[in-house]
Design a protein around this motif. Structure first.
Motif, PDB file in Angstrom:
ATOM      1  N   MET A   1       0.841  -1.196   0.000  1.00  0.00           N
ATOM      2  CA  MET A   1       0.000   0.000   0.000  1.00  0.00           C
ATOM      3  C   MET A   1       0.872   1.241   0.000  1.00  0.00           C
ATOM      4  N   ALA A   2       0.768   2.000  -1.040  1.00  0.00           N
ATOM      5  CA  ALA A   2       1.640   3.165  -1.162  1.00  0.00           C
ATOM      6  C   ALA A   2       1.450   4.129  -0.012  1.00  0.00           C
ATOM      7  N   ASP A   3       0.203   4.283   0.437  1.00  0.00           N
ATOM      8  CA  ASP A   3      -0.070   5.236   1.507  1.00  0.00           C
ATOM      9  C   ASP A   3      -0.086   4.591   2.889  1.00  0.00           C
ATOM     10  N   GLY A   4       0.087   3.247   2.934  1.00  0.00           N
ATOM     11  CA  GLY A   4      -0.060   2.570   4.201  1.00  0.00           C
ATOM     12  C   GLY A   4      -1.473   2.752   4.713  1.00  0.00           C
ATOM     13  N   LEU A   5      -1.674   2.546   5.995  1.00  0.00           N
ATOM     14  CA  LEU A   5      -2.995   2.775   6.590  1.00  0.00           C
ATOM     15  C   LEU A   5      -3.081   4.248   6.957  1.00  0.00           C
ATOM     16  N   SER A   6      -3.158   5.096   5.931  1.00  0.00           N
ATOM     17  CA  SER A   6      -3.189   6.522   6.169  1.00  0.00           C
ATOM     18  C   SER A   6      -4.615   7.022   6.228  1.00  0.00           C
ATOM     19  N   THR A   7      -4.785   8.148   6.887  1.00  0.00           N
ATOM     20  CA  THR A   7      -6.098   8.780   6.936  1.00  0.00           C
ATOM     21  C   THR A   7      -6.556   9.128   5.532  1.00  0.00           C
ATOM     22  N   SER A  14     -13.430   5.210   1.813  1.00  0.00           N
ATOM     23  CA  SER A  14     -14.750   5.347   2.431  1.00  0.00           C
ATOM     24  C   SER A  14     -15.669   6.199   1.563  1.00  0.00           C
ATOM     25  N   GLN A  15     -15.113   7.195   0.894  1.00  0.00           N
ATOM     26  CA  GLN A  15     -15.914   7.997  -0.026  1.00  0.00           C
ATOM     27  C   GLN A  15     -16.298   7.198  -1.262  1.00  0.00           C
ATOM     28  N   ALA A  16     -15.387   6.317  -1.694  1.00  0.00           N
ATOM     29  CA  ALA A  16     -15.659   5.499  -2.877  1.00  0.00           C
ATOM     30  C   ALA A  16     -16.680   4.406  -2.587  1.00  0.00           C
ATOM     31  N   ALA A  17     -16.784   4.001  -1.321  1.00  0.00           N
ATOM     32  CA  ALA A  17     -17.684   2.918  -0.925  1.00  0.00           C
ATOM     33  C   ALA A  17     -18.505   3.336   0.289  1.00  0.00           C
ATOM     34  N   PRO A  18     -19.425   4.277   0.123  1.00  0.00           N
ATOM     35  CA  PRO A  18     -20.180   4.797   1.274  1.00  0.00           C
ATOM     36  C   PRO A  18     -21.080   3.764   1.937  1.00  0.00           C
ATOM     37  N   ASN A  19     -21.389   2.663   1.234  1.00  0.00           N
ATOM     38  CA  ASN A  19     -22.252   1.637   1.824  1.00  0.00           C
ATOM     39  C   ASN A  19     -21.482   0.570   2.595  1.00  0.00           C
ATOM     40  N   LEU A  20     -20.161   0.639   2.578  1.00  0.00           N
ATOM     41  CA  LEU A  20     -19.349  -0.281   3.359  1.00  0.00           C
ATOM     42  C   LEU A  20     -19.217   0.254   4.777  1.00  0.00           C
ATOM     43  N   ALA A  41       4.032  -8.873   0.903  1.00  0.00           N
ATOM     44  CA  ALA A  41       4.251  -7.872  -0.138  1.00  0.00           C
ATOM     45  C   ALA A  41       3.111  -6.855  -0.130  1.00  0.00           C
ATOM     46  N   SER A  42       3.455  -5.595  -0.269  1.00  0.00           N
ATOM     47  CA  SER A  42       2.461  -4.526  -0.232  1.00  0.00           C
ATOM     48  C   SER A  42       1.482  -4.683  -1.390  1.00  0.00           C
ATOM     49  N   PRO A  43       0.189  -4.794  -1.087  1.00  0.00           N
ATOM     50  CA  PRO A  43      -0.792  -5.014  -2.157  1.00  0.00           C
ATOM     51  C   PRO A  43      -1.151  -3.741  -2.896  1.00  0.00           C
ATOM     52  N   GLU A  44      -1.572  -3.931  -4.132  1.00  0.00           N
ATOM     53  CA  GLU A  44      -2.110  -2.819  -4.910  1.00  0.00           C
ATOM     54  C   GLU A  44      -3.629  -2.830  -4.890  1.00  0.00           C
ATOM     55  N   ARG A  45      -4.194  -4.000  -4.575  1.00  0.00           N
ATOM     56  CA  ARG A  45      -5.646  -4.120  -4.529  1.00  0.00           C
ATOM     57  C   ARG A  45      -6.064  -4.923  -3.303  1.00  0.00           C
ATOM     58  N   LEU A  46      -7.273  -4.663  -2.853  1.00  0.00           N
ATOM     59  CA  LEU A  46      -7.802  -5.294  -1.647  1.00  0.00           C
ATOM     60  C   LEU A  46      -9.283  -5.590  -1.848  1.00  0.00           C
ATOM     61  N   ALA A  47      -9.676  -6.830  -1.570  1.00  0.00           N
ATOM     62  CA  ALA A  47     -11.086  -7.198  -1.587  1.00  0.00           C
ATOM     63  C   ALA A  47     -11.580  -7.291  -0.153  1.00  0.00           C
ATOM     64  N   VAL A  48     -12.750  -6.744   0.101  1.00  0.00           N
ATOM     65  CA  VAL A  48     -13.363  -6.790   1.424  1.00  0.00           C
ATOM     66  C   VAL A  48     -14.720  -7.460   1.297  1.00  0.00           C
ATOM     67  N   ILE A  49     -14.935  -8.500   2.110  1.00  0.00           N
ATOM     68  CA  ILE A  49     -16.222  -9.202   2.160  1.00  0.00           C
ATOM     69  C   ILE A  49     -16.810  -8.988   3.544  1.00  0.00           C
ATOM     70  N   TRP A  61     -16.566  -5.840  -1.891  1.00  0.00           N
ATOM     71  CA  TRP A  61     -15.992  -4.600  -2.430  1.00  0.00           C
ATOM     72  C   TRP A  61     -14.570  -4.896  -2.876  1.00  0.00           C
ATOM     73  N   LEU A  62     -14.199  -4.438  -4.046  1.00  0.00           N
ATOM     74  CA  LEU A  62     -12.844  -4.609  -4.562  1.00  0.00           C
ATOM     75  C   LEU A  62     -12.246  -3.228  -4.811  1.00  0.00           C
ATOM     76  N   PHE A  63     -11.142  -2.940  -4.104  1.00  0.00           N
ATOM     77  CA  PHE A  63     -10.532  -1.618  -4.151  1.00  0.00           C
ATOM     78  C   PHE A  63      -9.200  -1.620  -4.882  1.00  0.00           C
ATOM     79  N   ASP A  64      -8.916  -0.519  -5.554  1.00  0.00           N
ATOM     80  CA  ASP A  64      -7.588  -0.211  -6.065  1.00  0.00           C
ATOM     81  C   ASP A  64      -6.932   0.694  -5.032  1.00  0.00           C
ATOM     82  N   LEU A  65      -5.937   0.184  -4.330  1.00  0.00           N
ATOM     83  CA  LEU A  65      -5.316   0.939  -3.244  1.00  0.00           C
ATOM     84  C   LEU A  65      -4.367   2.012  -3.751  1.00  0.00           C
ATOM     85  N   THR A  66      -3.831   1.834  -4.945  1.00  0.00           N
ATOM     86  CA  THR A  66      -2.900   2.835  -5.461  1.00  0.00           C
ATOM     87  C   THR A  66      -3.643   4.097  -5.896  1.00  0.00           C
ATOM     88  N   ARG A  67      -4.850   3.930  -6.397  1.00  0.00           N
ATOM     89  CA  ARG A  67      -5.649   5.078  -6.837  1.00  0.00           C
ATOM     90  C   ARG A  67      -6.665   5.514  -5.779  1.00  0.00           C
TER      91      ARG A  67
END
Length: 218
Positions: A1-7, A14-20, A41-49, A61-67
C-alpha cells in the motif's frame, strides 16, 4: 500500500464505498497494514467481504489501493453450512462446507471445474490457514445472480468458497491474483479479540506466524 494505513487512503476508500461499514473498512486496512509490516508484499488491490450482511446484498468490495478507488461491488456467496440467507457460522475445517473469515493472500489463478478461479492462502492460523487444503477459492457460479435473489430472497451457497457471479469472476481474479489481499469480516468476538492482524501490537506474534507460514510453504 503506497499510503499505508493513512487517513488519506481511508478517506478515499470510504468515499468510494459509502455503503461499506466504516468499522469493517478500518479493520480491513489495519489487518492489511499489519501483514505488510510483517513481511507480506504490499498489495495494490484489496477485496473486502462483509459476511455480516445477507447474501441478497452486494457485500463484496474490490478496491484499487494505489488510486484509492472502488473497482467493483458485487454479490458473493457463503458456504452452505454457514447459514441460509445470512452466514452465522464459520470454520477452518476440511469438509465443514462453511466459509472462513480473516485475512487471505490471493495466489495463483487456474482453470478448474468451476472455470477460471483463484486460489487463496489463509494467513491466520486456526482461523483460515487451511484454505488451500480445503480448496477455498474464488470462482464464478451461476447461483450468484440477482435472479436468485428475486426468486428465493438470497443467492445460492457454495461449499465454503467466496463464489462470485460469472459476469465479474474474470475481473475479480485478474485484479487479485499474484499476491493481493482479501479480508473477510464477521463480528466474531473471539476472532476480533485474538486476531494478530487486528491487534497488531503483537507484532512479534505476527512475524512468527508469517515465518511459520513460509516454512510450511504457505
Amino acid at each position: 500500500m503506497a499510503d499505508g494505513l493513512s487517513t488519506n487512503l481511508y478517506s478515499k476508500l470510504s468515499q468510494a464505498a459509502p455503503n461499506l461499514n466504516p468499522a469493517v473498512l478500518q479493520k480491513a486496512l489495519a489487518a492489511s497494514s499489519c501483514a505488510v509490516a510483517n513481511g507480506v508484499a504490499s498489495p495494490e488491490r484489496l477485496a473486502v467481504i462483509d459476511f455480516s450482511l445477507p447474501s441478497s446484498q452486494r457485500r463484496l468490495w474490490l478496491f484499487d489501493l494505489t488510486r484509492g478507488n472502488l473497482i467493483l461491488r458485487d454479490l458473493v456467496a457463503h458456504g452452505k453450512n454457514s447459514g441460509m440467507e445470512s452466514a452465522t457460522a464459520f470454520s477452518n475445517n476440511n469438509g465443514s462446507y462453511q466459509s472462513s473469515i480473516g485475512l487471505f493472500r490471493a495466489s495463483e489463478s487456474y482453470l478448474g471445474r468451476h472455470g477460471y478461479s483463484l486460489r487463496l492462502d489463509g494467513l491466520e492460523p486456526g482461523v483460515n490457514d487451511l484454505a488451500r487444503e480445503r480448496a477455498i477459492v474464488i470462482h464464478g457460479a451461476d447461483y450468484v445472480d440477482t435472479s436468485w435473489v428475486e426468486e428465493f430472497g438470497r443467492i445460492g451457497r457454495s461449499h465454503g468458497c467466496p463464489a462470485v457471479s460469472q459476469g465479474v469472476v474474470r475481473e475479480v481474479v485478474d485484479s487479485l491474483k499474484g499476491g493481493q489481499l482479501v479480508f473477510s469480516y464477521y463480528p466474531d468476538q473471539q476472532w476480533l479479540a485474538s486476531s494478530a492482524f487486528l491487534n497488531c501490537d503483537a507484532g512479534s506474534q505476527v512475524a512468527g506466524l508469517m515465518a511459520a507460514g513460509e516454512a510450511a510453504g504457505g
